[in-house]
Design a protein around this motif. Structure first.
Motif, PDB file in Angstrom:
ATOM      1  N   LYS A  21       0.853  -1.188   0.000  1.00 24.11           N
ATOM      2  CA  LYS A  21       0.000   0.000   0.000  1.00 24.11           C
ATOM      3  C   LYS A  21       0.889   1.238   0.000  1.00 24.11           C
ATOM      4  CE  LYS A  21      -0.520   0.416   5.007  1.00 24.11           C
ATOM      5  NZ  LYS A  21      -1.435   0.467   6.125  1.00 24.11           N
ATOM      6  N   TYR A  22       0.434   2.246  -0.695  1.00 24.82           N
ATOM      7  CA  TYR A  22       1.119   3.534  -0.727  1.00 24.82           C
ATOM      8  C   TYR A  22       0.196   4.557  -0.088  1.00 24.82           C
ATOM      9  CZ  TYR A  22       4.446   1.317  -3.787  1.00 24.82           C
ATOM     10  OH  TYR A  22       5.405   0.478  -4.299  1.00 24.82           O
ATOM     11  N   GLU A  23       0.728   5.257   0.893  1.00 28.70           N
ATOM     12  CA  GLU A  23      -0.104   6.226   1.594  1.00 28.70           C
ATOM     13  C   GLU A  23       0.667   7.495   1.896  1.00 28.70           C
ATOM     14  OE1 GLU A  23      -1.198   5.233   5.741  1.00 28.70           O
ATOM     15  OE2 GLU A  23       0.017   3.446   5.442  1.00 28.70           O
ATOM     16  N   ARG A  24      -0.078   8.556   2.069  1.00 31.00           N
ATOM     17  CA  ARG A  24       0.497   9.846   2.429  1.00 31.00           C
ATOM     18  C   ARG A  24      -0.541  10.569   3.278  1.00 31.00           C
ATOM     19  NH1 ARG A  24       2.894  12.391  -2.401  1.00 31.00           N
ATOM     20  NH2 ARG A  24       4.658  11.126  -1.823  1.00 31.00           N
ATOM     21  N   GLY A  25      -0.113  11.119   4.385  1.00 26.58           N
ATOM     22  CA  GLY A  25      -1.017  11.858   5.254  1.00 26.58           C
ATOM     23  C   GLY A  25      -2.142  11.003   5.821  1.00 26.58           C
ATOM     24  N   GLY A  26      -1.873   9.711   6.005  1.00 34.24           N
ATOM     25  CA  GLY A  26      -2.888   8.811   6.551  1.00 34.24           C
ATOM     26  C   GLY A  26      -3.892   8.313   5.526  1.00 34.24           C
ATOM     27  N   HIS A  27      -3.737   8.684   4.260  1.00 37.06           N
ATOM     28  CA  HIS A  27      -4.647   8.250   3.202  1.00 37.06           C
ATOM     29  C   HIS A  27      -3.931   7.269   2.282  1.00 37.06           C
ATOM     30  CE1 HIS A  27      -7.713  11.232   4.123  1.00 37.06           C
ATOM     31  NE2 HIS A  27      -6.737  12.111   4.271  1.00 37.06           N
ATOM     32  N   ILE A  28      -4.525   6.090   2.085  1.00 30.84           N
ATOM     33  CA  ILE A  28      -3.982   5.129   1.126  1.00 30.84           C
ATOM     34  C   ILE A  28      -4.444   5.579  -0.257  1.00 30.84           C
ATOM     35  CG2 ILE A  28      -3.969   2.742   0.339  1.00 30.84           C
ATOM     36  CD1 ILE A  28      -4.603   1.945   3.252  1.00 30.84           C
ATOM     37  N   TYR A  29      -3.488   5.877  -1.130  1.00 28.00           N
ATOM     38  CA  TYR A  29      -3.850   6.351  -2.460  1.00 28.00           C
ATOM     39  C   TYR A  29      -3.623   5.303  -3.550  1.00 28.00           C
ATOM     40  CZ  TYR A  29       1.149   7.431  -2.974  1.00 28.00           C
ATOM     41  OH  TYR A  29       2.524   7.354  -3.026  1.00 28.00           O
ATOM     42  N   ASN A  30      -2.933   4.191  -3.225  1.00 32.72           N
ATOM     43  CA  ASN A  30      -2.683   3.166  -4.233  1.00 32.72           C
ATOM     44  C   ASN A  30      -2.357   1.848  -3.553  1.00 32.72           C
ATOM     45  OD1 ASN A  30      -0.637   1.628  -6.146  1.00 32.72           O
ATOM     46  ND2 ASN A  30      -1.813   3.010  -7.441  1.00 32.72           N
ATOM     47  N   ILE A  31      -2.794   0.754  -4.169  1.00 37.90           N
ATOM     48  CA  ILE A  31      -2.458  -0.611  -3.742  1.00 37.90           C
ATOM     49  C   ILE A  31      -1.845  -1.303  -4.959  1.00 37.90           C
ATOM     50  CG2 ILE A  31      -3.376  -2.870  -3.046  1.00 37.90           C
ATOM     51  CD1 ILE A  31      -3.636  -1.000  -0.765  1.00 37.90           C
ATOM     52  N   ALA A  32      -0.749  -2.025  -4.745  1.00 36.89           N
ATOM     53  CA  ALA A  32      -0.076  -2.676  -5.870  1.00 36.89           C
ATOM     54  C   ALA A  32       0.352  -4.091  -5.505  1.00 36.89           C
ATOM     55  CB  ALA A  32       1.152  -1.867  -6.274  1.00 36.89           C
ATOM     56  N   ILE A  33       0.414  -4.941  -6.514  1.00 41.40           N
ATOM     57  CA  ILE A  33       1.039  -6.257  -6.384  1.00 41.40           C
ATOM     58  C   ILE A  33       2.385  -6.127  -7.069  1.00 41.40           C
ATOM     59  CG2 ILE A  33       0.940  -8.706  -6.961  1.00 41.40           C
ATOM     60  CD1 ILE A  33      -2.122  -8.429  -7.015  1.00 41.40           C
ATOM     61  N   GLU A  34       3.446  -6.352  -6.292  1.00 44.14           N
ATOM     62  CA  GLU A  34       4.796  -6.145  -6.793  1.00 44.14           C
ATOM     63  C   GLU A  34       5.617  -7.428  -6.699  1.00 44.14           C
ATOM     64  OE1 GLU A  34       6.573  -2.823  -4.785  1.00 44.14           O
ATOM     65  OE2 GLU A  34       4.948  -1.479  -5.377  1.00 44.14           O
ATOM     66  N   CYS A  35       6.506  -7.603  -7.655  1.00 42.61           N
ATOM     67  CA  CYS A  35       7.445  -8.718  -7.653  1.00 42.61           C
ATOM     68  C   CYS A  35       8.714  -8.249  -6.947  1.00 42.61           C
ATOM     69  CB  CYS A  35       7.747  -9.162  -9.077  1.00 42.61           C
ATOM     70  SG  CYS A  35       8.949 -10.508  -9.140  1.00 42.61           S
ATOM     71  N   ASN A  36       9.003  -8.855  -5.804  1.00 44.54           N
ATOM     72  CA  ASN A  36      10.198  -8.478  -5.046  1.00 44.54           C
ATOM     73  C   ASN A  36      11.484  -8.954  -5.717  1.00 44.54           C
ATOM     74  OD1 ASN A  36       8.844  -7.107  -2.981  1.00 44.54           O
ATOM     75  ND2 ASN A  36       8.402  -9.029  -1.939  1.00 44.54           N
ATOM     76  N   ASP A  37      11.383 -10.002  -6.527  1.00 46.48           N
ATOM     77  CA  ASP A  37      12.571 -10.511  -7.214  1.00 46.48           C
ATOM     78  C   ASP A  37      13.007  -9.591  -8.350  1.00 46.48           C
ATOM     79  OD1 ASP A  37      12.517 -12.687  -5.521  1.00 46.48           O
ATOM     80  OD2 ASP A  37      11.585 -14.036  -6.972  1.00 46.48           O
ATOM     81  N   CYS A  38      12.038  -9.024  -9.066  1.00 48.83           N
ATOM     82  CA  CYS A  38      12.337  -8.185 -10.244  1.00 48.83           C
ATOM     83  C   CYS A  38      12.170  -6.695  -9.988  1.00 48.83           C
ATOM     84  CB  CYS A  38      11.408  -8.540 -11.400  1.00 48.83           C
ATOM     85  SG  CYS A  38      11.459 -10.244 -11.923  1.00 48.83           S
ATOM     86  N   GLY A  39      11.459  -6.359  -8.918  1.00 49.59           N
ATOM     87  CA  GLY A  39      11.158  -4.957  -8.661  1.00 49.59           C
ATOM     88  C   GLY A  39      10.114  -4.401  -9.612  1.00 49.59           C
ATOM     89  N   THR A  40       9.254  -5.283 -10.118  1.00 51.48           N
ATOM     90  CA  THR A  40       8.241  -4.899 -11.094  1.00 51.48           C
ATOM     91  C   THR A  40       6.875  -4.805 -10.444  1.00 51.48           C
ATOM     92  OG1 THR A  40       9.455  -6.052 -12.831  1.00 51.48           O
ATOM     93  CG2 THR A  40       7.155  -5.591 -13.274  1.00 51.48           C
ATOM     94  N   VAL A  41       6.128  -3.766 -10.787  1.00 51.35           N
ATOM     95  CA  VAL A  41       4.730  -3.669 -10.370  1.00 51.35           C
ATOM     96  C   VAL A  41       3.924  -4.491 -11.367  1.00 51.35           C
ATOM     97  CG1 VAL A  41       2.759  -2.141 -10.058  1.00 51.35           C
ATOM     98  CG2 VAL A  41       5.030  -1.387  -9.355  1.00 51.35           C
ATOM     99  N   LEU A  42       3.250  -5.527 -10.875  1.00 50.58           N
ATOM    100  CA  LEU A  42       2.476  -6.398 -11.752  1.00 50.58           C
ATOM    101  C   LEU A  42       1.076  -5.853 -11.984  1.00 50.58           C
ATOM    102  CD1 LEU A  42       3.528  -9.836 -10.243  1.00 50.58           C
ATOM    103  CD2 LEU A  42       4.551  -8.588 -12.142  1.00 50.58           C
ATOM    104  N   LEU A  43       0.530  -5.228 -10.957  1.00 44.74           N
ATOM    105  CA  LEU A  43      -0.842  -4.731 -11.024  1.00 44.74           C
ATOM    106  C   LEU A  43      -0.991  -3.661  -9.962  1.00 44.74           C
ATOM    107  CD1 LEU A  43      -3.748  -5.382 -12.195  1.00 44.74           C
ATOM    108  CD2 LEU A  43      -4.027  -6.841 -10.199  1.00 44.74           C
ATOM    109  N   ASP A  44      -1.674  -2.572 -10.277  1.00 51.80           N
ATOM    110  CA  ASP A  44      -1.922  -1.563  -9.248  1.00 51.80           C
ATOM    111  C   ASP A  44      -3.233  -0.846  -9.517  1.00 51.80           C
ATOM    112  OD1 ASP A  44      -0.734   0.058 -11.407  1.00 51.80           O
ATOM    113  OD2 ASP A  44      -0.712   1.649  -9.913  1.00 51.80           O
ATOM    114  N   PHE A  45      -3.820  -0.352  -8.440  1.00 52.50           N
ATOM    115  CA  PHE A  45      -5.076   0.374  -8.523  1.00 52.50           C
ATOM    116  C   PHE A  45      -5.011   1.592  -7.624  1.00 52.50           C
ATOM    117  CE2 PHE A  45      -6.425  -3.929  -9.662  1.00 52.50           C
ATOM    118  CZ  PHE A  45      -7.159  -3.669 -10.797  1.00 52.50           C
ATOM    119  N   ASP A  46      -5.490   2.717  -8.136  1.00 54.35           N
ATOM    120  CA  ASP A  46      -5.631   3.912  -7.319  1.00 54.35           C
ATOM    121  C   ASP A  46      -6.874   3.784  -6.454  1.00 54.35           C
ATOM    122  OD1 ASP A  46      -3.391   5.215  -8.330  1.00 54.35           O
ATOM    123  OD2 ASP A  46      -4.511   6.083  -9.989  1.00 54.35           O
ATOM    124  N   ASN A  47      -6.860   4.431  -5.317  1.00 57.66           N
ATOM    125  CA  ASN A  47      -8.000   4.445  -4.413  1.00 57.66           C
ATOM    126  C   ASN A  47      -9.171   5.136  -5.094  1.00 57.66           C
ATOM    127  OD1 ASN A  47      -9.844   4.849  -2.350  1.00 57.66           O
ATOM    128  ND2 ASN A  47      -8.324   5.488  -0.861  1.00 57.66           N
TER     129      ASN A  47
END
Length: 68
Positions: A21-47
């Protein structure tokens, strides 16, 4: 980069994946599925509640008030 089709997603089979989850000021603005091996965002959605955009608007209004 994100995975846009079957083949691209298949490259990550067996990799270490994480939901982040990515958040700023207590608000989650994005959720992503990330590959830790490659550092690639596979899928993400804005709030859909626009938590981050709402925060940006509040910050912009605050800055405009300070200018005036």
């Amino acid at each position: 980069m994100s995975s846009n089709n079957f083949e691209e997603l298949s490259w990550h089979v067996g990799h270490d994946l994480e939901v982040v989850k990515y958040e700023r000021g207590g608000h989650i603005y994005n959720i992503a599925i990330e590959c830790n091996d490659c550092g690639t965002v596979l899928l993400d959605f804005d709030n859909p509640k626009n938590g981050y955009q709402h925060l940006q608007t509040k910050m912009k209004l605050g800055l405009e008030k300070e200018k005036n």
